[in-house]
Design a protein around this motif. Structure first.
Motif, PDB file in Angstrom:
ATOM      1  N   VAL A   1       2.578   6.074  -7.388  1.00  0.00           N
ATOM      2  CA  VAL A   1       1.576   6.952  -8.022  1.00  0.00           C
ATOM      3  C   VAL A   1       1.891   8.434  -7.808  1.00  0.00           C
TER       4      VAL A   1
ATOM      5  N   ILE B   1       0.857  -1.202   0.000  1.00  0.00           N
ATOM      6  CA  ILE B   1       0.000   0.000   0.000  1.00  0.00           C
ATOM      7  C   ILE B   1       0.884   1.241   0.000  1.00  0.00           C
TER       8      ILE B   1
ATOM      9  N   ALA C   1      -1.509   2.485  11.677  1.00  0.00           N
ATOM     10  CA  ALA C   1      -2.095   3.691  11.099  1.00  0.00           C
ATOM     11  C   ALA C   1      -1.093   4.842  11.105  1.00  0.00           C
TER      12      ALA C   1
ATOM     13  N   VAL D   1      -7.844   7.342   5.963  1.00  0.00           N
ATOM     14  CA  VAL D   1      -8.158   6.097   6.673  1.00  0.00           C
ATOM     15  C   VAL D   1      -7.227   5.948   7.874  1.00  0.00           C
ATOM     16  N   GLY D   2      -5.945   6.277   7.684  1.00  0.00           N
ATOM     17  CA  GLY D   2      -4.992   6.211   8.793  1.00  0.00           C
ATOM     18  C   GLY D   2      -5.343   7.187   9.899  1.00  0.00           C
ATOM     19  N   MET D   3      -5.728   8.402   9.538  1.00  0.00           N
ATOM     20  CA  MET D   3      -6.114   9.392  10.552  1.00  0.00           C
ATOM     21  C   MET D   3      -7.351   8.926  11.318  1.00  0.00           C
TER      22      MET D   3
ATOM     23  N   ALA E   1      -8.281   5.814  11.801  1.00  0.00           N
ATOM     24  CA  ALA E   1      -7.883   4.702  12.679  1.00  0.00           C
ATOM     25  C   ALA E   1      -7.144   5.229  13.905  1.00  0.00           C
ATOM     26  N   LEU E   2      -6.275   6.224  13.703  1.00  0.00           N
ATOM     27  CA  LEU E   2      -5.569   6.828  14.837  1.00  0.00           C
ATOM     28  C   LEU E   2      -6.548   7.509  15.789  1.00  0.00           C
TER      29      LEU E   2
ATOM     30  N   SER F   1      -2.753  12.883  -5.243  1.00  0.00           N
ATOM     31  CA  SER F   1      -3.130  11.480  -5.494  1.00  0.00           C
ATOM     32  C   SER F   1      -4.283  11.059  -4.588  1.00  0.00           C
TER      33      SER F   1
ATOM     34  N   VAL G   1      -5.540   6.767   1.793  1.00  0.00           N
ATOM     35  CA  VAL G   1      -4.770   6.048   2.819  1.00  0.00           C
ATOM     36  C   VAL G   1      -4.517   6.964   4.016  1.00  0.00           C
ATOM     37  N   LEU G   2      -4.161   8.219   3.732  1.00  0.00           N
ATOM     38  CA  LEU G   2      -3.917   9.181   4.816  1.00  0.00           C
ATOM     39  C   LEU G   2      -5.149   9.337   5.701  1.00  0.00           C
TER      40      LEU G   2
ATOM     41  N   VAL H   1       0.043   6.846   7.796  1.00  0.00           N
ATOM     42  CA  VAL H   1      -0.110   8.300   7.690  1.00  0.00           C
ATOM     43  C   VAL H   1       1.241   8.937   7.316  1.00  0.00           C
TER      44      VAL H   1
ATOM     45  N   HIS I   1       2.740   1.563  -3.334  1.00  0.00           N
ATOM     46  CA  HIS I   1       1.864   2.099  -4.374  1.00  0.00           C
ATOM     47  C   HIS I   1       1.746   3.622  -4.241  1.00  0.00           C
ATOM     48  N   ILE I   2       1.672   4.118  -2.999  1.00  0.00           N
ATOM     49  CA  ILE I   2       1.639   5.572  -2.780  1.00  0.00           C
ATOM     50  C   ILE I   2       2.874   6.226  -3.401  1.00  0.00           C
TER      51      ILE I   2
ATOM     52  N   PHE J   1      -5.468   8.116  -4.191  1.00  0.00           N
ATOM     53  CA  PHE J   1      -5.135   6.881  -3.468  1.00  0.00           C
ATOM     54  C   PHE J   1      -4.366   7.220  -2.192  1.00  0.00           C
ATOM     55  N   ALA J   2      -3.317   8.036  -2.332  1.00  0.00           N
ATOM     56  CA  ALA J   2      -2.491   8.391  -1.171  1.00  0.00           C
ATOM     57  C   ALA J   2      -3.325   9.156  -0.143  1.00  0.00           C
TER      58      ALA J   2
ATOM     59  N   ALA K   1       2.097   8.146   3.776  1.00  0.00           N
ATOM     60  CA  ALA K   1       1.281   8.940   2.852  1.00  0.00           C
ATOM     61  C   ALA K   1       1.839  10.355   2.701  1.00  0.00           C
TER      62      ALA K   1
END
Lengths: 190, 190, 190
Positions: B28, B21, B84, C109-111, C113-114, C100, C106-107, B88, B24-25, C102-103, B91
């Motif tokens: 891209v 994951i 996470a 989703v990570g935030m 989760a945190l 991006s 992910v950021l 972060v 990929h970041i 995608f990036a 990312a």
């Protein structure tokens, strides 16, 4: 409780060393710009910059330990964490300079609030507010007297950035915690 | 304490699934670029990438539980939090590629320090430092041998990014904590 | 446990005041755009926006305190922290719009989760998932009915942003914690 001269010197050095890292971020990202002057320069910062940050760190730390007893259970981990939180916040103000100033200000206010929620206590709010008022006030005078200025995208608060009080608040919370750490390390001099 | 084969396999799978994951970041966002090769590709990553990350995760987790007793009170919440935090941080390295590399490096060092302050202990520093040295060293060889390279904006550390050691440090802290979790779940095999 | 009318009103006001700050971030960064309508506008938000966010905050808070006992030891610090975490996350979705997707996803989703790892418990997951499903579903209908739309860079999830469920999840976690705080403050009405 009062800090020893050794403790105050430690806080001064910490502020004087770490402050210019943030200042350099602002200069390289074009967030702030110094005007030429006769003052010697260290890195990107005029000599007075590390002195002022070091003095402010020591003063806020000394104020913190006079306000209330030091929290038990604090250790170097919290010191590293709170300094890292301020540097992350500082980095955002520089990297994201030129994006929406409203969004960036919300981000920095949020980061400052998180920094307090993670590391601060009630007396730290006093130190944070003193920094949030005094720091921007001093910088506003600095822009009026042509020592430096802020980018057009970040000068909406009387010439300084709207997020500046929040960044200083986080700094005040950090200085308060560092004061506690330094006090806790030097004997039991209540 | 040693990890069971089941525990090691769990760490391997976690690393092998989550690593790509982040990779990929980087692809891209143009932070890194793979050169064409005969190796099969999964997503954007050559087949060896998830294998290497999986092995490193398992190895660091195993090292952690050999170094010192597992902390009591850790649970899946801490595992989710530390993973996470690394994602972060990962990312940011990709999204902010091309901005000031100095400011970005301070940001990533700060995030790594915060990740440790929130989730790490002393042995986690050992795992973090091993990752921070070994990972970039391996990647420097990877760029010299034309497996991949970093964007011009992010290749200032012998061909890799100056923030790469900090990103690996955070990864090492995460692998250490995941090792603790896996060890705590498998019987009392001290 | 049920919330008093006073408690529900407090949650409503909090959501109705803070929500439009995030909405304004999305509008000024071009992340979202409202179509002209006959509805009165407050700031950048049509009148229904603060009402809907306020109602959702109160509803999720009420659901939380019905699901399970309130955690002891929560105080206003946690409330400030979790609201700040959501605002920081919200700010990233706007400021980094156009990078991006995608990036950025992910950021976010990570935030999210945190945010849960720092402030949530198991019942908060229920509130988070309800928000993560209901919020984007409502917004998808909002884009289909031409109330508003998302920027081309951020409309990959049936017309809304791929990071939207994660942002709503963090909101649900915050509303759950605020519900606990409000319940803890109003008498012992178990």
């Amino acid at each position: 409780m009062t800090l020893s001269w050794k403790g105050l010197a430690g806080l001064f050095v910490l502020g004087a060393v770490i402050g210019p890292i943030g200042d350099h971020i602002h200069v390289v990202t074009g967030t702030t710009r110094y005007y030429d002057s006769w003052v010697p320069v260290i890195g990107d910062s005029p000599l007075w910059f590390p002195l002022v940050v070091g003095l402010a760190t020591a003063a806020l730390g000394a104020i913190r330990v006079r306000l209330a007893p030091v929290r038990p259970g604090l250790d170097v981990r919290h010191g590293i964490g709170v300094v890292a939180a301020v540097l992350v916040t500082y980095a955002f103000t520089g990297i994201l300079n030129g994006t929406s100033i409203f969004a960036l200000t919300v981000l920095i206010v949020g980061m400052a609030a998180l920094t307090w929620a993670a590391f601060g206590d009630d007396p730290a709010i006093v130190c944070g507010v003193m920094a949030a008022v005094g720091g921007p006030a001093a910088e506003i005078i600095g822009t009026w007297t042509n020592l430096f200025d802020y980018a057009d995208s970040s000068d909406g608060l009387l010439g300084v950035a709207p997020w500046l009080p929040a960044l200083y608040f986080a700094f005040g919370v950090a200085a308060a915690l560092l004061g506690e750490l330094v006090a806790g390390r030097s004997a039991v001099s209540e």
